[in-house]
Design an enzyme around this catalytic site. Structure first.
Site, mmCIF file in Angstrom:
data_model
loop_
_atom_site.group_PDB
_atom_site.id
_atom_site.type_symbol
_atom_site.label_atom_id
_atom_site.label_comp_id
_atom_site.label_asym_id
_atom_site.label_seq_id
_atom_site.Cartn_x
_atom_site.Cartn_y
_atom_site.Cartn_z
ATOM 1 N N ALA A 1 0.846 -1.196 0.000
ATOM 2 C CA ALA A 1 0.000 0.000 0.000
ATOM 3 C C ALA A 1 0.878 1.241 0.000
ATOM 4 C CB ALA A 1 -0.903 0.011 1.223
ATOM 5 N N GLU B 1 -1.951 -12.238 -4.981
ATOM 6 C CA GLU B 1 -3.234 -11.998 -5.629
ATOM 7 C C GLU B 1 -3.436 -10.491 -5.671
ATOM 8 O OE1 GLU B 1 -3.399 -15.957 -3.720
ATOM 9 O OE2 GLU B 1 -3.280 -13.991 -2.741
ATOM 10 N N ASN C 1 -7.130 -3.553 -10.608
ATOM 11 C CA ASN C 1 -5.994 -2.739 -10.166
ATOM 12 C C ASN C 1 -4.870 -2.791 -11.204
ATOM 13 O OD1 ASN C 1 -3.992 -1.356 -8.816
ATOM 14 N ND2 ASN C 1 -4.352 -2.369 -6.854
ATOM 15 N N TYR D 1 3.781 -5.141 -10.947
ATOM 16 C CA TYR D 1 4.253 -6.514 -10.772
ATOM 17 C C TYR D 1 4.794 -7.089 -12.081
ATOM 18 C CZ TYR D 1 1.964 -6.247 -6.213
ATOM 19 O OH TYR D 1 1.589 -5.884 -4.949
#
Length: 152
Positions: free
Chosen positions: A74, A107, A112, A119
């Site tokens: 986050a 996950e 998103n 990633y």
């Protein structure tokens, strides 16, 4: 922005984590969950990105044998697109490798795109979908990376 500092999170950071968690996620983890992660879960490894003692972002993973499972990443909304997510993911990869990790998984919400793109830049590949994974019914993309091929 002043100098950034990455460091291991401890129980003293729980309140700051909760503020960030509530601002970033529709279904935030509880205080009890983070207390457990930081004090009792021997598999858990959490790191924060700080600027002058302010927590700007955090990330954590569970080391299960030779696999790291990224539990959460986050970044405060005011500090996105500055590379903090990249710093945090790189730290998680480095820490996983140092613990003997050979692969990582995670996950991420199918909507998103920013996180999926981040990633992918590290070498994570989509390997499947977990239908209705989140409490609101949204699917999760399962991503996987062999640490031999991963960047970071």
């Amino acid at each position: 922005m002043n100098e950034l500092c990455l460091k291991r999170l401890t129980l003293e950071h729980v309140e700051d984590i909760l503020v960030l968690e509530k601002s970033c996620f529709a279904d935030p983890w509880s205080r009890e969950s983070f207390r457990y992660e930081l004090t009792e879960n021997a598999l858990a490894h959490y790191y924060g990105c700080f600027c002058e003692q302010r927590l700007l972002g955090y990330g954590g993973f569970w080391q299960i044998l030779t696999e790291g499972h990224i539990a959460n990443v986050a970044v405060h909304a005011d500090f996105r697109s500055l590379g903090l997510g990249k710093l945090l993911v790189a730290q998680l990869v480095t820490a996983c490798r140092a613990l003997g990790g050979t692969a990582m998984t995670l996950e991420v919400r199918i909507s998103n795109i920013a996180a999926i793109t981040l990633y992918n830049r590290f070498g994570f590949q989509s390997v499947g979908v977990r239908p209705h994974y989140y409490n609101d019914g949204e699917d999760a993309v399962i991503m996987w990376a062999d640490l031999e091929n991963i960047k970071g």
